[in-house]
Design a protein around this motif. Structure first.
Motif, PDB file in Angstrom:
ATOM      1  N   HIS A   1      -9.964  -0.193 -10.204  1.00  0.00           N
ATOM      2  CA  HIS A   1     -10.022   0.961  -9.302  1.00  0.00           C
ATOM      3  C   HIS A   1     -10.989   1.991  -9.877  1.00  0.00           C
ATOM      4  O   HIS A   1     -10.977   2.243 -11.077  1.00  0.00           O
ATOM      5  CB  HIS A   1      -8.617   1.558  -9.150  1.00  0.00           C
ATOM      6  CG  HIS A   1      -8.468   2.445  -7.970  1.00  0.00           C
ATOM      7  ND1 HIS A   1      -8.736   3.787  -8.025  1.00  0.00           N
ATOM      8  CD2 HIS A   1      -8.094   2.189  -6.694  1.00  0.00           C
ATOM      9  CE1 HIS A   1      -8.517   4.322  -6.840  1.00  0.00           C
ATOM     10  NE2 HIS A   1      -8.126   3.379  -5.997  1.00  0.00           N
TER      11      HIS A   1
ATOM     12  N   ALA B   1      -5.611   5.895 -10.605  1.00  0.00           N
ATOM     13  CA  ALA B   1      -4.687   6.110  -9.492  1.00  0.00           C
ATOM     14  C   ALA B   1      -3.311   6.577  -9.971  1.00  0.00           C
ATOM     15  O   ALA B   1      -2.482   6.984  -9.174  1.00  0.00           O
ATOM     16  CB  ALA B   1      -4.541   4.830  -8.680  1.00  0.00           C
TER      17      ALA B   1
ATOM     18  N   HIS C   1      -5.312   7.334   0.239  1.00  0.00           N
ATOM     19  CA  HIS C   1      -5.919   6.577   1.346  1.00  0.00           C
ATOM     20  C   HIS C   1      -5.108   6.801   2.624  1.00  0.00           C
ATOM     21  O   HIS C   1      -4.461   5.894   3.133  1.00  0.00           O
ATOM     22  CB  HIS C   1      -5.991   5.092   0.992  1.00  0.00           C
ATOM     23  CG  HIS C   1      -6.942   4.811  -0.124  1.00  0.00           C
ATOM     24  ND1 HIS C   1      -8.284   4.639   0.091  1.00  0.00           N
ATOM     25  CD2 HIS C   1      -6.742   4.695  -1.457  1.00  0.00           C
ATOM     26  CE1 HIS C   1      -8.876   4.414  -1.068  1.00  0.00           C
ATOM     27  NE2 HIS C   1      -7.967   4.452  -2.023  1.00  0.00           N
TER      28      HIS C   1
ATOM     29  N   LYS D   1       3.979   3.439  -6.342  1.00  0.00           N
ATOM     30  CA  LYS D   1       2.645   2.826  -6.278  1.00  0.00           C
ATOM     31  C   LYS D   1       2.080   3.051  -4.878  1.00  0.00           C
ATOM     32  O   LYS D   1       1.708   2.127  -4.180  1.00  0.00           O
ATOM     33  CB  LYS D   1       2.718   1.326  -6.556  1.00  0.00           C
ATOM     34  CG  LYS D   1       3.205   0.953  -7.927  1.00  0.00           C
ATOM     35  CD  LYS D   1       3.224  -0.557  -8.078  1.00  0.00           C
ATOM     36  CE  LYS D   1       3.725  -0.978  -9.429  1.00  0.00           C
ATOM     37  NZ  LYS D   1       3.713  -2.447  -9.569  1.00  0.00           N
TER      38      LYS D   1
ATOM     39  N   CYS E   1      -0.554   3.874  -2.488  1.00  0.00           N
ATOM     40  CA  CYS E   1      -1.994   3.995  -2.236  1.00  0.00           C
ATOM     41  C   CYS E   1      -2.275   5.006  -1.132  1.00  0.00           C
ATOM     42  O   CYS E   1      -3.328   5.641  -1.117  1.00  0.00           O
ATOM     43  CB  CYS E   1      -2.579   2.642  -1.825  1.00  0.00           C
ATOM     44  SG  CYS E   1      -2.400   1.332  -3.048  1.00  0.00           S
TER      45      CYS E   1
ATOM     46  N   PHE F   1       0.799  -1.213   0.000  1.00  0.00           N
ATOM     47  CA  PHE F   1       0.000   0.000   0.000  1.00  0.00           C
ATOM     48  C   PHE F   1       0.839   1.273   0.000  1.00  0.00           C
ATOM     49  O   PHE F   1       0.316   2.345  -0.295  1.00  0.00           O
ATOM     50  CB  PHE F   1      -0.948   0.027   1.211  1.00  0.00           C
ATOM     51  CG  PHE F   1      -1.900  -1.132   1.264  1.00  0.00           C
ATOM     52  CD1 PHE F   1      -2.506  -1.635   0.128  1.00  0.00           C
ATOM     53  CD2 PHE F   1      -2.203  -1.728   2.478  1.00  0.00           C
ATOM     54  CE1 PHE F   1      -3.398  -2.698   0.181  1.00  0.00           C
ATOM     55  CE2 PHE F   1      -3.090  -2.784   2.557  1.00  0.00           C
ATOM     56  CZ  PHE F   1      -3.692  -3.274   1.398  1.00  0.00           C
TER      57      PHE F   1
END
Length: 130
Positions: free
Chosen positions: A103, A107, A61, A55, A57, A50
């Motif tokens: 998704h 993203a 988030h 990458k 996230c 994550f």
């Protein structure tokens, strides 16, 4: 007046007929199975996915922009059981909405099929906090 109505109808017909490209099937790569003897740990295998470089996230988030909060230390309690159905990756919102799986927004990156497979395997094996 008749000519305008004809032009509007013709233009509407053309827009309606040629702008529906979303109805095409999108092919997602098949997710490989993780060997049953390969242990999957949330702390060492899943949680780092994550927040990896390139990458990340957690850029969105992070507890203030988008849910769930996927930051280290918060992720497990945020995703289980609200976004993860232990033992059922296909029925889990987290798995269904991974970047590279489907998704809901762009993203800016996608997870590899191996990373998606790792998350799927973890969920299918019970989504333990190990």
């Amino acid at each position: 007046m008749k000519k305008r109505l004809q032009l509007v109808l013709l233009g509407s017909f053309c827009l309606w007929n040629f702008s529906c490209y979303y109805d095409q099937e999108i092919e997602f790569p098949e997710v490989p199975d993780i060997p049953i003897d390969q242990e999957i740990s949330f702390e060492t295998d899943i949680e780092p996915l994550f927040s990896q470089s390139g990458k990340d996230c957690t850029a969105c988030h992070n507890g203030s922009v988008a849910n769930p909060d996927l930051r280290v230390g918060n992720a497990y309690n945020q995703i289980v059981p609200d976004y993860v159905v232990p033992g059922d990756a296909e029925g889990s919102e987290l798995f269904e909405n991974l970047p590279g799986n489907s998704h809901p927004i762009d993203a800016g990156f996608v997870l590899s099929t191996n990373e998606i497979a790792l998350i799927k395997g973890w969920i299918d094996r019970g989504a333990e906090n190990n």
